[in-house]
Scaffold this motif. Structure first.
Motif, PDB file in Angstrom:
ATOM      1  N   MET A 240       0.825  -1.201   0.000  1.00 37.69           N
ATOM      2  CA  MET A 240       0.000   0.000   0.000  1.00 37.69           C
ATOM      3  C   MET A 240       0.862   1.256   0.000  1.00 37.69           C
ATOM      4  N   ARG A 241       1.922   1.252   0.792  1.00 41.59           N
ATOM      5  CA  ARG A 241       2.813   2.417   0.838  1.00 41.59           C
ATOM      6  C   ARG A 241       3.584   2.548  -0.474  1.00 41.59           C
ATOM      7  N   TRP A 242       4.053   1.421  -1.003  1.00 42.10           N
ATOM      8  CA  TRP A 242       4.831   1.456  -2.258  1.00 42.10           C
ATOM      9  C   TRP A 242       3.995   1.993  -3.405  1.00 42.10           C
ATOM     10  N   ASP A 243       2.720   1.597  -3.477  1.00 37.23           N
ATOM     11  CA  ASP A 243       1.876   2.053  -4.574  1.00 37.23           C
ATOM     12  C   ASP A 243       1.594   3.554  -4.476  1.00 37.23           C
ATOM     13  N   GLU A 244       1.513   4.070  -3.261  1.00 42.53           N
ATOM     14  CA  GLU A 244       1.361   5.516  -3.091  1.00 42.53           C
ATOM     15  C   GLU A 244       2.613   6.253  -3.564  1.00 42.53           C
ATOM     16  N   GLU A 245       3.782   5.745  -3.160  1.00 37.62           N
ATOM     17  CA  GLU A 245       5.032   6.437  -3.456  1.00 37.62           C
ATOM     18  C   GLU A 245       5.452   6.282  -4.915  1.00 37.62           C
ATOM     19  N   THR A 246       5.189   5.112  -5.512  1.00 38.33           N
ATOM     20  CA  THR A 246       5.698   4.819  -6.852  1.00 38.33           C
ATOM     21  C   THR A 246       4.720   5.207  -7.948  1.00 38.33           C
ATOM     22  N   TYR A 247       3.420   5.054  -7.687  1.00 36.70           N
ATOM     23  CA  TYR A 247       2.410   5.347  -8.703  1.00 36.70           C
ATOM     24  C   TYR A 247       1.393   6.404  -8.277  1.00 36.70           C
ATOM     25  N   GLY A 248       1.494   6.896  -7.036  1.00 36.07           N
ATOM     26  CA  GLY A 248       0.544   7.893  -6.573  1.00 36.07           C
ATOM     27  C   GLY A 248      -0.858   7.354  -6.386  1.00 36.07           C
ATOM     28  N   ARG A 249      -0.986   6.037  -6.168  1.00 36.83           N
ATOM     29  CA  ARG A 249      -2.307   5.416  -6.055  1.00 36.83           C
ATOM     30  C   ARG A 249      -2.657   5.160  -4.600  1.00 36.83           C
ATOM     31  N   GLU A 250      -3.692   5.803  -4.134  1.00 38.01           N
ATOM     32  CA  GLU A 250      -4.156   5.646  -2.748  1.00 38.01           C
ATOM     33  C   GLU A 250      -5.358   4.709  -2.711  1.00 38.01           C
ATOM     34  N   TYR A 251      -5.447   3.910  -1.649  1.00 35.09           N
ATOM     35  CA  TYR A 251      -6.592   3.017  -1.512  1.00 35.09           C
ATOM     36  C   TYR A 251      -7.853   3.839  -1.284  1.00 35.09           C
ATOM     37  N   ASP A 252      -9.001   3.314  -1.762  1.00 35.10           N
ATOM     38  CA  ASP A 252     -10.198   4.144  -1.877  1.00 35.10           C
ATOM     39  C   ASP A 252     -11.382   3.739  -1.007  1.00 35.10           C
ATOM     40  N   LEU A 253     -11.344   2.587  -0.338  1.00 39.42           N
ATOM     41  CA  LEU A 253     -12.438   2.170   0.536  1.00 39.42           C
ATOM     42  C   LEU A 253     -12.032   2.314   2.004  1.00 39.42           C
ATOM     43  N   ASP A 254     -12.985   2.095   2.896  1.00 35.99           N
ATOM     44  CA  ASP A 254     -12.704   2.192   4.334  1.00 35.99           C
ATOM     45  C   ASP A 254     -12.115   0.905   4.893  1.00 35.99           C
ATOM     46  N   ILE A 255     -12.226  -0.178   4.122  1.00 35.33           N
ATOM     47  CA  ILE A 255     -11.798  -1.476   4.629  1.00 35.33           C
ATOM     48  C   ILE A 255     -11.190  -2.285   3.482  1.00 35.33           C
ATOM     49  N   TYR A 256     -10.150  -3.038   3.809  1.00 32.94           N
ATOM     50  CA  TYR A 256      -9.532  -3.935   2.828  1.00 32.94           C
ATOM     51  C   TYR A 256      -9.438  -5.299   3.479  1.00 32.94           C
ATOM     52  N   MET A 257      -9.948  -6.324   2.774  1.00 34.72           N
ATOM     53  CA  MET A 257     -10.044  -7.651   3.365  1.00 34.72           C
ATOM     54  C   MET A 257      -9.411  -8.700   2.451  1.00 34.72           C
ATOM     55  N   ILE A 258      -8.833  -9.716   3.061  1.00 34.99           N
ATOM     56  CA  ILE A 258      -8.324 -10.900   2.363  1.00 34.99           C
ATOM     57  C   ILE A 258      -8.857 -12.120   3.095  1.00 34.99           C
ATOM     58  N   VAL A 259      -9.339 -13.096   2.338  1.00 32.53           N
ATOM     59  CA  VAL A 259      -9.828 -14.341   2.919  1.00 32.53           C
ATOM     60  C   VAL A 259      -9.056 -15.509   2.312  1.00 32.53           C
ATOM     61  N   ALA A 260      -8.546 -16.387   3.158  1.00 35.01           N
ATOM     62  CA  ALA A 260      -7.799 -17.562   2.715  1.00 35.01           C
ATOM     63  C   ALA A 260      -8.753 -18.729   2.497  1.00 35.01           C
ATOM     64  N   VAL A 261      -8.706 -19.312   1.285  1.00 40.45           N
ATOM     65  CA  VAL A 261      -9.609 -20.394   0.899  1.00 40.45           C
ATOM     66  C   VAL A 261      -8.778 -21.579   0.417  1.00 40.45           C
ATOM     67  N   SER A 262      -9.102 -22.787   0.891  1.00 39.44           N
ATOM     68  CA  SER A 262      -8.286 -23.948   0.522  1.00 39.44           C
ATOM     69  C   SER A 262      -8.649 -24.521  -0.834  1.00 39.44           C
ATOM     70  N   HIS A 263      -9.912 -24.382  -1.263  1.00 39.71           N
ATOM     71  CA  HIS A 263     -10.342 -24.860  -2.580  1.00 39.71           C
ATOM     72  C   HIS A 263     -10.404 -23.662  -3.515  1.00 39.71           C
ATOM     73  N   PHE A 264      -9.375 -23.538  -4.370  1.00 41.09           N
ATOM     74  CA  PHE A 264      -9.325 -22.357  -5.230  1.00 41.09           C
ATOM     75  C   PHE A 264      -8.544 -22.693  -6.491  1.00 41.09           C
ATOM     76  N   ASN A 265      -9.113 -22.366  -7.643  1.00 43.27           N
ATOM     77  CA  ASN A 265      -8.478 -22.731  -8.914  1.00 43.27           C
ATOM     78  C   ASN A 265      -7.246 -21.907  -9.217  1.00 43.27           C
ATOM     79  N   MET A 266      -7.221 -20.668  -8.742  1.00 36.47           N
ATOM     80  CA  MET A 266      -6.128 -19.757  -9.062  1.00 36.47           C
ATOM     81  C   MET A 266      -5.256 -19.520  -7.833  1.00 36.47           C
TER      82      MET A 266
END
Length: 867
Positions: A240-266
């Motif tokens: 998140m910090r690198w994208d701000e510094e390198t591309y000027g891109r700031e995150y736009d929502l109030d929350i960022y989530m990641i969910v780990a799933v064991s059955h996943f094609n990708m």
């Protein structure tokens, strides 16, 4: 209920038409009950002003049980619509309308893992590329961008966590059930939709953006895996910090989530604000994850985060433009990883993967342009060409423009196309507009398949040193004639001591030559004998042909400051020796003696960068060696490879022993230097075992018994198993008992055995496929066995029994998960290069599988089997 497969048709880029209607907003209600989930969808339709005027619209919907359909409040009868082969068509639509549908789906029976399905008691989704049509009716195409409001309902006790895209805005409870409503304020295509319902643990943190906004960060996994999320969280904050510094891109929502799933094609999916990850790409702990696994988590977390802008805020107009988001984002995550770690090691690793995996794809029956012209199943085009070659095309533009202008061009791209679905041409247009360059010829990289061959000849006449370049791209399926490409070649000329000489009167020591013709010559005012350091940094994805002398390669390997050129020199030395052995023109012991002096220099300098030293000392794989020989004789390749490795193990025995013993650490560290030392130590132990040293088994057993981390434990196990040393079987049993409840670690246990070189391994693979812990429904487990066998173990795979086991397993996987079957089938793409007898056996078995295959698998096999 509509259950038939949608008709298999060919979709062509030239036939693209904008959708007749747009969907401004989507209101979803997903009511989850065990056995049946009811999805109510309300679509706000509006005639598309950019489309051909029509009052008809097609909505995709596969495997849906239609309960009701209403247009502007009027319930439609069967005569009012047409629903067949996965397509719902409505006619006589007004300028604006509201379409409400109610359907039932059965996620528990969804083994294809597209749309909504179950994984270890948790409901989750995968909608890219065309999974949303398995959830509800929708124009399932990336150029229909909508604002989503999603309500998820489920039993509170069984599924206390209900997630979707955007920000949570409402929630409630009723009769033991609860609901949460999520609202995504940014328009997105339906392939970015995500939903999760389950009982998960959460690691929470926050990130303060450059403008001062506080973003909640939440990473979810099964409760037992909570302690494996810290590395992913740190990687996310760094990204998140690198994208701000390198591309000027700031995150736009109030929350960022990641969910780990064991059955996943990708590997992972960049769903807006709610990334769904394969567990292998987010869980990391030193006891259960190798160093390479840690680096992969860092890279993939960054990749999916970077998609928030290069893929989500600006997305692709159609699936032919897939590399617009994937190639660009791979380039971004590679640059991020280079900044986080050793830039030289990162670049060599990226090139090694490209050359040994994407190049063969580009040179065989699966070759296709980075922007394909047609497809039958888009799932089959999530290829290395789209991702890795696509990244190299972006990298060339980065170097053509320079860092400053490239940043201005990407700023223009993001600002101009924010909230839109665009094309690869739109991206290149921004590069041309900012730089003032004519990029017309460069665009051929997107439309022309195949790997260019760049032949170079040097000539010295007095004070003039010249290099003549000739480019040629061999024919590929559907593209017989190729045009010249724009190829940037970074170069330096090294003197006998390895120092760069002046290339002009101003003392320039490095330059970039731009090739845009079939043949071009360049002259330099150099009178002394020099070694050309060509394609520095791997400045273009081409096969470089230059007749280096052994002493020139030794100079590059010993002195070049460019990490790629050092690695390339080492590879050329190895390949030359191996090629002679394959052709029966050399002796392994003599080849090892010839290589030893330059390798000793690498070992002597190993302390400067252990990870780079490990790369330079690693032999090309049997697969890579086989790709240089036609017809392919896997047995001969295996023997040549094993003999040279054994000879190097003997001739440098004292050095390997010293590295095996002296690189032992007493306490765990997870920095780049420590990881490099472990990598080098494992390699040295592998050579020591190959050379038959009597201490190899003892050292490996001791390392296995008292490891500091999984890299040491697994490295020792691999040496024991692959060299069939005393204690191997006991170690395998011990490892399985210890890690039987850790799925990702057990994947490694399966993979180590399936990748052990030698024909006898195919019997082991048969046992592994019948093992109680093997699950055909888990993509990671299937890849651990079949992927390891077919992708990295040619001596076991390329046997009559190997082909039978593989094709039988392929048919089984296809019945459950066609996407995974099609991807695994790509390993058969070397069919046309096999010896005639092997080719005949394998071809017959593949034809039998093809006759009953899914559309996904049938398309891949048709291309492989084409005469």
């Amino acid at each position: 209920m509509e259950t038939a497969h949608a008709a298999v048709t060919t979709t062509r880029l030239k036939d693209y038409l904008p959708p007749a209607y747009l969907v401004d907003s989507v209101t979803l209600d997903v009511d989850i009950h065990d056995g049946v989930t009811t999805v109510t969808s309300e679509l706000a339709l509006r005639r598309n002003p950019d489309a051909v005027i029509s009052d008809s619209m097609m909505f995709n919907g596969e495997g849906l049980t239609l309960r009701s359909l209403a247009l502007d409040g009027k319930v439609l009868e069967e005569a009012d619509y047409h629903y067949e082969n996965g397509e719902l068509t409505l006619s006589r639509l007004p300028e604006q309308a509201t379409l409400v549908s109610v359907v039932d789906i059965e996620p528990e029976k969804n083994t294809a893992l597209e749309g909504l399905y179950m994984s270890n008691g948790m409901y989750c989704t995968q909608c890219e590329a065309q999974g949303f049509r398995h959830i509800t009716f929708f124009p399932d195409r990336p150029d229909v961008l909508s604002r989503f409001r999603t309500t998820v309902r489920a039993d509170k006790k069984k599924y206390p966590l209900l997630l979707s895209n955007g920000n949570p805005v409402e929630q409630g409870e009723e009769d033991g059930r609860h609901w949460v409503t999520w609202e995504d304020p940014f328009p997105k295509p339906c392939y970015l939709f995500a939903l999760v319902a389950g009982d998960l643990a959460c690691l929470e943190d926050t990130f303060t953006t450059v403008s001062g906004r506080e973003v909640a960060l939440r990473l979810y996994a099964e409760h037992r895996d909570l302690d494996k999320l810290d590395h992913a969280m740190e990687s996310l904050k760094h990204a998140m910090r690198w994208d701000e510094e390198t591309y000027g891109r700031e995150y736009d929502l109030d929350i960022y989530m990641i969910v780990a799933v064991s059955h996943f094609n990708m590997g992972a999916m960049e769903n807006k604000g709610l990334n769904i990850f394969n567990t292998s790409c987010v869980l990391a702990h030193p006891a259960t994850t190798t160093d390479a696994g840690f680096q992969r988590v860092e890279s993939v977390v960054a990749h999916e985060y970077f998609h928030n802008w290069s893929g989500n805020r600006v997305t692709c107009r159609d699936w032919f433009q897939l590399s617009l988001k994937e190639g660009f984002t791979v380039f971004r995550d590679q640059m991020f990883s280079a900044d986080m770690n050793s830039a030289a090691v990162q670049r060599v690793g990226d090139v090694d993967f490209l050359v040994n995996h994407q190049f063969p794809e580009d040179q065989g029956p699966m070759a296709h342009p980075v922007r394909p012209s047609e497809y039958q199943k888009i799932d089959n085009f999530y290829t290395l060409t789209i991702y890795e070659k696509g990244a190299e095309i972006v990298r060339m533009q980065y170097h053509l423009l320079g860092a400053e202008q490239f940043r201005k061009a990407t700023d223009l791209y993001f600002e101009r196309f924010d909230g839109q679905a665009v094309t690869c041409d739109d991206f290149v247009d921004c590069m041309a507009e900012v730089s003032g360059m004519d990029m017309a010829q460069f665009r051929r990289w997107y439309s022309q398949a195949g790997t260019p061959i760049l032949s170079v000849e040097a000539e010295q006449e007095g004070d003039d040193y010249s290099l003549t370049f000739r480019q040629h791209t061999p024919p590929t399926p559907g593209q017989a004639d190729k045009e010249p490409l724009v190829i940037p070649v970074r170069l330096a000329l090294l003197d006998k001591n390895g120092a760069p000489v002046a290339l002009d009167q101003d003392g320039l020591r490095e330059t970039v030559l731009i090739l845009d013709q079939q043949a071009q010559s360049f002259h330099f005012p150099v009178s002394e004998s020099v070694t050309p350091s060509l394609l520095r940094g791997f400045s273009a994805p081409v096969v470089l042909e230059f007749d280096y002398r052994p002493d020139q390669l030794a100079t590059l390997l010993a002195h070049d400051t460019d990490g790629y050129c050092r690695w390339s020199a080492a590879q050329r030395l190895y390949f030359a020796a191996l090629d002679r052995l394959v052709r029966g023109q050399g002796n392994a012991d003599e080849e090892a003696v010839r290589l030893a002096p330059v390798l000793e220099q690498v070992i002597d300098r190993a302390g400067e960068d252990p990870a780079q030293a490990a790369l330079l000392l690693t032999l090309p794989t049997e697969v890579a060696l086989g790709d240089r020989h036609s017809p392919l004789d896997p047995s001969g390749i295996h023997m040549a490879h094993q003999n040279l490795k054994q000879a190097l193990g003997k001739v440098l025995q004292s050095q390997w022993l010293s590295l095996s013993e002296n690189l032992l650490a007493t306490e765990l560290q997870m920095d780049g230097v420590a990881m490099g030392r472990r990598q080098l130590r494992n390699l040295a132990l592998d050579y020591l075992a190959a050379g038959g040293h009597h201490e190899a088994a003892r050292i490996a057993v001791e390392l296995f018994e008292l490891p500091l981390c999984m890299s040491e434990e697994l490295g020792a196990l691999r040496v024991l198993v692959h060299h069939r040393l005393p204690g191997a079987e006991q170690a395998l049993q011990q490892f399985a008992r210890k890690w039987k409840d850790e799925a990702l670690v057990m994947d490694q246990w399966f993979s180590v055995q399936a990748s052990a070189p030698g024909e006898m391994t195919i019997d082991t693979v048969e046992r592994l496929l019948a093992h109680p812990a093997f699950d055909w429904k888990v993509p990671n487990r299937v890849r651990a066995v079949l992927g390891a066998l077919a992708g990295s173990n040619p001596s076991a795979f390329n046997t009559d029994k190997g082909y039978k086991v593989f094709t039988s397993a392929l048919a089984t996987v296809d019945e459950l998960n066609p996407q995974i079957a099609a991807r695994i089938a790509n390993a058969a793409a070397r069919l046309h290069r096999l010896e005639p007898s092997r080719q005949q056996v394998f071809r017959g078995l593949l034809k039998s599988v093809s006759e009953k295959a899914s559309p996904n698998l049938r398309e891949v096999l048709a291309r492989i089997l084409a005469e």
